[in-house]
Design an enzyme around this catalytic site. Structure first.
Site, PDB file in Angstrom:
ATOM      1  N   GLU A  79      21.885  29.649  34.490  1.00 44.46           N
ATOM      2  CA  GLU A  79      21.781  28.456  33.711  1.00 44.46           C
ATOM      3  C   GLU A  79      20.657  27.338  34.597  1.00 44.46           C
ATOM      4  O   GLU A  79      19.684  26.723  34.070  1.00 44.46           O
ATOM      5  CB  GLU A  79      22.892  27.589  33.360  1.00 44.46           C
ATOM      6  CG  GLU A  79      23.572  28.479  32.297  1.00 44.46           C
ATOM      7  CD  GLU A  79      22.910  29.028  30.941  1.00 44.46           C
ATOM      8  OE1 GLU A  79      22.236  28.183  30.447  1.00 44.46           O
ATOM      9  OE2 GLU A  79      23.206  30.065  30.705  1.00 44.46           O
ATOM     10  N   TRP A 120      17.276  28.609  34.137  1.00 40.51           N
ATOM     11  CA  TRP A 120      16.739  28.297  32.893  1.00 40.51           C
ATOM     12  C   TRP A 120      15.925  26.877  33.181  1.00 40.51           C
ATOM     13  O   TRP A 120      15.027  26.656  32.675  1.00 40.51           O
ATOM     14  CB  TRP A 120      17.788  28.065  31.690  1.00 40.51           C
ATOM     15  CG  TRP A 120      17.931  29.445  30.976  1.00 40.51           C
ATOM     16  CD1 TRP A 120      19.041  30.039  30.991  1.00 40.51           C
ATOM     17  CD2 TRP A 120      17.202  29.755  30.079  1.00 40.51           C
ATOM     18  NE1 TRP A 120      18.958  31.163  30.294  1.00 40.51           N
ATOM     19  CE2 TRP A 120      17.730  31.151  29.607  1.00 40.51           C
ATOM     20  CE3 TRP A 120      15.910  29.641  29.342  1.00 40.51           C
ATOM     21  CZ2 TRP A 120      17.219  31.955  28.398  1.00 40.51           C
ATOM     22  CZ3 TRP A 120      15.440  30.422  28.289  1.00 40.51           C
ATOM     23  CH2 TRP A 120      16.158  31.556  27.852  1.00 40.51           C
ATOM     24  N   ASN A 141      25.831  21.786  25.169  1.00 41.43           N
ATOM     25  CA  ASN A 141      24.616  22.643  24.987  1.00 41.43           C
ATOM     26  C   ASN A 141      24.547  23.426  23.715  1.00 41.43           C
ATOM     27  O   ASN A 141      23.669  23.446  22.963  1.00 41.43           O
ATOM     28  CB  ASN A 141      24.379  23.446  26.048  1.00 41.43           C
ATOM     29  CG  ASN A 141      23.350  24.572  25.809  1.00 41.43           C
ATOM     30  OD1 ASN A 141      22.124  24.323  25.769  1.00 41.43           O
ATOM     31  ND2 ASN A 141      23.437  25.696  25.924  1.00 41.43           N
ATOM     32  N   TRP A 172      14.081  22.864  22.571  1.00 34.00           N
ATOM     33  CA  TRP A 172      13.587  22.591  21.173  1.00 34.00           C
ATOM     34  C   TRP A 172      12.794  23.491  20.513  1.00 34.00           C
ATOM     35  O   TRP A 172      12.897  24.028  19.479  1.00 34.00           O
ATOM     36  CB  TRP A 172      12.806  21.106  20.893  1.00 34.00           C
ATOM     37  CG  TRP A 172      13.896  20.082  20.736  1.00 34.00           C
ATOM     38  CD1 TRP A 172      14.490  19.141  21.501  1.00 34.00           C
ATOM     39  CD2 TRP A 172      14.565  19.692  19.565  1.00 34.00           C
ATOM     40  NE1 TRP A 172      15.197  18.357  21.050  1.00 34.00           N
ATOM     41  CE2 TRP A 172      15.338  18.625  19.777  1.00 34.00           C
ATOM     42  CE3 TRP A 172      14.568  20.335  18.066  1.00 34.00           C
ATOM     43  CZ2 TRP A 172      16.341  18.281  18.465  1.00 34.00           C
ATOM     44  CZ3 TRP A 172      15.071  19.809  17.072  1.00 34.00           C
ATOM     45  CH2 TRP A 172      16.102  18.691  17.244  1.00 34.00           C
ATOM     46  N   TRP A 223      10.228  19.803  14.538  1.00 34.29           N
ATOM     47  CA  TRP A 223      10.916  20.007  15.760  1.00 34.29           C
ATOM     48  C   TRP A 223      10.817  18.575  16.679  1.00 34.29           C
ATOM     49  O   TRP A 223      11.467  18.227  17.616  1.00 34.29           O
ATOM     50  CB  TRP A 223      10.922  21.162  16.648  1.00 34.29           C
ATOM     51  CG  TRP A 223       9.320  21.718  16.869  1.00 34.29           C
ATOM     52  CD1 TRP A 223       8.718  22.477  16.411  1.00 34.29           C
ATOM     53  CD2 TRP A 223       8.830  21.283  18.136  1.00 34.29           C
ATOM     54  NE1 TRP A 223       7.330  22.490  17.264  1.00 34.29           N
ATOM     55  CE2 TRP A 223       7.648  21.815  18.003  1.00 34.29           C
ATOM     56  CE3 TRP A 223       9.126  20.573  19.412  1.00 34.29           C
ATOM     57  CZ2 TRP A 223       6.641  21.910  19.097  1.00 34.29           C
ATOM     58  CZ3 TRP A 223       8.318  20.455  20.412  1.00 34.29           C
ATOM     59  CH2 TRP A 223       6.898  20.967  20.330  1.00 34.29           C
ATOM     60  N   TRP A 236       5.575  20.969   7.716  1.00 33.04           N
ATOM     61  CA  TRP A 236       6.930  20.268   7.828  1.00 33.04           C
ATOM     62  C   TRP A 236       7.213  19.493   6.637  1.00 33.04           C
ATOM     63  O   TRP A 236       6.275  18.941   6.100  1.00 33.04           O
ATOM     64  CB  TRP A 236       7.169  19.701   9.110  1.00 33.04           C
ATOM     65  CG  TRP A 236       6.925  20.833  10.328  1.00 33.04           C
ATOM     66  CD1 TRP A 236       5.773  20.301  11.041  1.00 33.04           C
ATOM     67  CD2 TRP A 236       7.660  21.631  10.765  1.00 33.04           C
ATOM     68  NE1 TRP A 236       6.093  21.575  12.073  1.00 33.04           N
ATOM     69  CE2 TRP A 236       7.336  22.064  11.941  1.00 33.04           C
ATOM     70  CE3 TRP A 236       9.205  22.111  10.430  1.00 33.04           C
ATOM     71  CZ2 TRP A 236       8.060  23.371  12.445  1.00 33.04           C
ATOM     72  CZ3 TRP A 236       9.574  23.098  10.991  1.00 33.04           C
ATOM     73  CH2 TRP A 236       8.975  23.706  12.140  1.00 33.04           C
TER      74      TRP A 236
HETATM   75  P1  FAD Z   1      26.014  23.066  32.931  1.00 30.42           P
HETATM   76  O1  FAD Z   1      26.098  24.246  31.926  1.00 30.42           O
HETATM   77  O2  FAD Z   1      26.779  22.914  33.892  1.00 30.42           O
HETATM   78  O3  FAD Z   1      24.580  23.956  33.577  1.00 30.42           O
HETATM   79  C1  FAD Z   1      24.046  23.345  34.973  1.00 30.42           C
HETATM   80  C2  FAD Z   1      22.638  22.972  34.770  1.00 30.42           C
HETATM   81  O4  FAD Z   1      21.656  23.997  34.470  1.00 30.42           O
HETATM   82  C3  FAD Z   1      22.470  21.860  33.907  1.00 30.42           C
HETATM   83  O5  FAD Z   1      22.560  20.605  34.245  1.00 30.42           O
HETATM   84  C4  FAD Z   1      20.956  22.067  33.501  1.00 30.42           C
HETATM   85  O6  FAD Z   1      20.308  21.537  34.690  1.00 30.42           O
HETATM   86  C5  FAD Z   1      20.959  23.568  33.642  1.00 30.42           C
HETATM   87  N1  FAD Z   1      20.742  24.100  32.318  1.00 30.42           N
HETATM   88  C6  FAD Z   1      21.900  24.440  31.732  1.00 30.42           C
HETATM   89  N2  FAD Z   1      21.537  25.004  30.415  1.00 30.42           N
HETATM   90  C7  FAD Z   1      20.252  24.829  30.374  1.00 30.42           C
HETATM   91  C8  FAD Z   1      19.212  25.241  29.482  1.00 30.42           C
HETATM   92  N3  FAD Z   1      19.698  25.627  28.171  1.00 30.42           N
HETATM   93  N4  FAD Z   1      17.874  24.723  29.720  1.00 30.42           N
HETATM   94  C9  FAD Z   1      17.651  24.219  30.747  1.00 30.42           C
HETATM   95  N5  FAD Z   1      18.529  24.000  31.580  1.00 30.42           N
HETATM   96  C10 FAD Z   1      19.700  24.276  31.672  1.00 30.42           C
HETATM   97  N6  FAD Z   1      18.813  19.815  29.422  1.00 30.42           N
HETATM   98  C11 FAD Z   1      18.397  18.866  30.057  1.00 30.42           C
HETATM   99  O7  FAD Z   1      18.574  18.771  31.473  1.00 30.42           O
HETATM  100  N7  FAD Z   1      17.589  17.827  29.553  1.00 30.42           N
HETATM  101  C12 FAD Z   1      17.444  17.756  28.274  1.00 30.42           C
HETATM  102  O8  FAD Z   1      16.504  16.986  28.037  1.00 30.42           O
HETATM  103  C13 FAD Z   1      17.805  19.012  27.517  1.00 30.42           C
HETATM  104  N8  FAD Z   1      17.446  18.890  26.230  1.00 30.42           N
HETATM  105  C14 FAD Z   1      17.817  20.201  25.375  1.00 30.42           C
HETATM  106  C15 FAD Z   1      17.455  20.068  24.028  1.00 30.42           C
HETATM  107  C16 FAD Z   1      18.088  21.159  23.128  1.00 30.42           C
HETATM  108  C17 FAD Z   1      17.401  21.350  21.857  1.00 30.42           C
HETATM  109  C18 FAD Z   1      18.635  22.281  23.763  1.00 30.42           C
HETATM  110  C19 FAD Z   1      19.138  23.430  23.118  1.00 30.42           C
HETATM  111  C20 FAD Z   1      18.919  22.179  25.242  1.00 30.42           C
HETATM  112  C21 FAD Z   1      18.615  21.082  25.972  1.00 30.42           C
HETATM  113  N9  FAD Z   1      18.952  20.893  27.264  1.00 30.42           N
HETATM  114  C22 FAD Z   1      18.431  20.112  28.005  1.00 30.42           C
HETATM  115  C23 FAD Z   1      19.656  22.158  28.095  1.00 30.42           C
HETATM  116  C24 FAD Z   1      21.271  21.819  28.103  1.00 30.42           C
HETATM  117  O9  FAD Z   1      21.738  21.633  26.813  1.00 30.42           O
HETATM  118  C25 FAD Z   1      21.707  20.977  29.157  1.00 30.42           C
HETATM  119  O10 FAD Z   1      20.964  21.194  30.214  1.00 30.42           O
HETATM  120  C26 FAD Z   1      23.223  21.161  29.484  1.00 30.42           C
HETATM  121  O11 FAD Z   1      23.809  20.904  28.307  1.00 30.42           O
HETATM  122  C27 FAD Z   1      23.616  20.150  30.572  1.00 30.42           C
HETATM  123  O12 FAD Z   1      24.911  19.961  30.702  1.00 30.42           O
HETATM  124  P2  FAD Z   1      25.709  20.323  32.111  1.00 30.42           P
HETATM  125  O13 FAD Z   1      24.954  19.571  33.314  1.00 30.42           O
HETATM  126  O14 FAD Z   1      27.027  20.086  31.943  1.00 30.42           O
HETATM  127  O15 FAD Z   1      25.229  21.966  32.249  1.00 30.42           O
END
Ligand code: FAD
Length: 487
Positions: free
Chosen positions: A289, A292, A356, A397, A374, A321
């Site tokens: 993750e 990502w 997420n 997004w 979006w 849109w």
């Molecule tokens: P954990 O599950 O503990 O993951 C650890 C770290 O991995 C996160 O803190 C993050 O830095 C990274 N990570 C995890 N999943 C993703 C992902 N899909 N994409 C990129 N990095 C990821 N993340 C943001 O940090 N900022 C945003 O503005 C943001 N906007 C989002 C908008 C949409 C529409 C979607 C679908 C996802 C978005 N995310 C964003 C990704 C993700 O939802 C969050 O990073 C995650 O929910 C953060 O929670 P956590 O720290 O507990 O993640």
């Protein structure tokens, strides 16, 4: 780090082979999205260089409206900052010969830094040193065999992992410098009297922010260690269940630059016997993750047009849109009549964070059920998320909207009811954020409008669904098919 003098070195500035001109006066470390002492490449470089000759190393952080320029509802309390002017004034007043900073990936920030460089280049004997710090592997280092950047996650991640595993310097952490805040306070007393710092309100209540996301590096590291010790090995099982606290909630800290991806990977990797792609399922999924996060940063650096409001797949920019502001407003407020969508949006309002799985569900709903651009949702998220980050938010997004690099195919449309039943089977998450539905059974809660009689439904005080999912899906699919068929 790379040394890039902005002016001709003075005669007394001795240039060493690896490091650039030796610091002759004080140094400045300009903190931006990296306000931390540990594992900060520019700070480390600055502190190593300033050790010679008993000079001061001064930290500068500018909270400016310019940084928020794209987000309408962002705080307006700060006066419009002339960033280059501020850095120049500090450089002059504090007798600085070297300015250090970590390079940023976004275009506005790069333009700002170019403007600062230009102003500083007019001063004699002032050198700027810019370091790579934002990504574990700098974007220029991860390339396909033909030398191009990757636009699909899996091959990117394989290549990235290979580099990280074979070249350990990518994961090396910078040491913490010796800081003496008392001296800094003394030095800055006069400066702050003349230029008092302004305060920034956030849409969320200040107390709530402090309680949920206490500030500081120590908090970030405590969270990281606690997560890795207690929850990371079960991450792969619980990460898609929004009612569980199965994720790290480190994103607010990562995005404010209080902790680095390197530090997170280092701790997880060490718990996983120094492996990143094999070993414990939970730990390796969590590291992926973070992959990502890296991927979207590389996309931003390699395809800067996405910072300018462009879709990655250009064709999708022709989608017509809907501009129905009323529906958009209902989505924003969590009043769509789709319990799982409303729960996600209300979580965002209440705590500035959304799970997420919910981010994917609400994003898909906005784009594919309401047919709303979006970019409206992207902006709303940036203004309301505590962890708003241009690269990850844009990536998330565009993935959800099927307009992005490695996005889901346009014909995959989340059905909110099925998502709700699958990821929140007992309605625990919905009950937490949508109190009107608290009393409903596990079965009724996903679709109360159909599950209850009209009379019972009316008593809830909860809205009817604002669209019919099947009909909306058809309109969306037809529109995407039309656009993709255009030459
Ligand atoms: P954990 O599950 O503990 O993951 C650890 C770290 O991995 C996160 O803190 C993050 O830095 C990274 N990570 C995890 N999943 C993703 C992902 N899909 N994409 C990129 N990095 C990821 N993340 C943001 O940090 N900022 C945003 O503005 C943001 N906007 C989002 C908008 C949409 C529409 C979607 C679908 C996802 C978005 N995310 C964003 C990704 C993700 O939802 C969050 O990073 C995650 O929910 C953060 O929670 P956590 O720290 O507990 O993640």
């Amino acid at each position: 780090f790379s040394a890039a003098p902005v002016a001709e070195p003075a005669e007394d500035a001795i240039k060493t082979e690896e490091a650039g001109p030796i610091v002759t006066k004080n140094s400045l470390i300009w903190f931006r999205n990296d306000l931390r002492l540990k594992d900060n490449t520019a700070l480390y470089a600055a502190s190593m260089r300033s050790r010679v000759g008993n000079k001061y190393l001064i930290g500068l952080y500018i909270l400016s409206e310019e940084e928020w320029a794209d987000h309408d509802e962002a705080p307006r309390a700060a006066r419009k900052a002339d960033v280059a002017g501020i850095v120049e004034a500090v450089v002059r007043e504090m007798e600085i010969s070297h300015v250090f900073w970590n390079a940023e990936l976004m275009i506005n920030e790069q333009r700002r830094d170019a403007a600062v460089r230009k102003v500083l280049s007019r001063l004699s004997n002032v050198h700027v040193e810019e370091c790579d710090d934002q990504c574990v592997v700098p974007p220029r280092d991860v390339r396909t065999k033909t030398g191009n950047p990757y636009a699909v996650f899996t091959p990117f991640y394989n290549s990235w992992c290979k580099l990280v595993e074979t070249e350990p310097h990518y994961l090396e952490l910078s040491e913490s410098p010796d800081a003496n805040p008392a001296t800094a306070k003394e030095l800055f007393a006069e400066y702050f009297t003349k230029n008092p710092p302004s305060s920034h309100p956030h849409p969320l209540d200040d107390d709530l922010m402090r309680r949920r996301y206490p500030a500081g590096e120590q908090e970030a590291h405590d969270r990281l260690h606690k997560f890795v010790k207690e929850r990371a090995t079960k991450y792969h099982q619980g990460r898609d269940s929004p009612h569980q606290e199965a994720t790290s909630i480190l994103s607010p800290y990562l995005n404010a630059g209080i902790i680095t991806t390197r530090q997170c990977i280092a701790v997880a990797r060490s718990a996983n016997k120094n492996k990143i792609t094999t070993g414990d399922d939970g730990l390796k999924t969590w590291i992926k993750e973070l992959g990502w996060r890296e991927f979207y940063r590389h996309i931003l650096a390699n395809f800067p047009r996405i910072c300018m409001g462009r879709a990655f797949q250009r064709k999708t920019e022709r989608v017509q849109w809907s501009d129905n502001e009323e529906l958009f407003q209902k989505w924003c407020e969590g009043k769509t009549g789709f319990p799982i969508v409303d729960a996600g949006m209300r979580q965002l309002h209440a705590i500035g964070y959304m799970h997420n799985r919910l981010r994917m569900i609400v994003a898909c709903f906005l784009v594919k059920d309401l047919l709303i651009n979006w970019q409206w949702g992207e902006k709303f998220f940036m203004n309301n998320l505590i962890d708003g980050d241009l690269a990850s938010n844009n990536g998330g997004w565009q993935w959800s909207a099927s307009t992005g690099t490695d996005s889901q195919p346009y014909f995959r449309v989340f059905n909110p009811l099925l998502q709700s039943q699958r990821f929140d089977p007992k309605g625990e998450y919905i009950r937490r954020w949508v109190p009107e539905l608290k009393q409903l059974s596990d079965k009724q809660i996903h679709e109360p409008y159909r599950a209850l009689s009209p009379k019972e439904f009316a008593k809830l005080g909860y809205p009817k669904p604002i669209v019919d999912h099947a009909a909306s899906k058809k309109i969306y699919m037809d529109e995407f098919k039309r656009v993709l068929a255009l030459s």
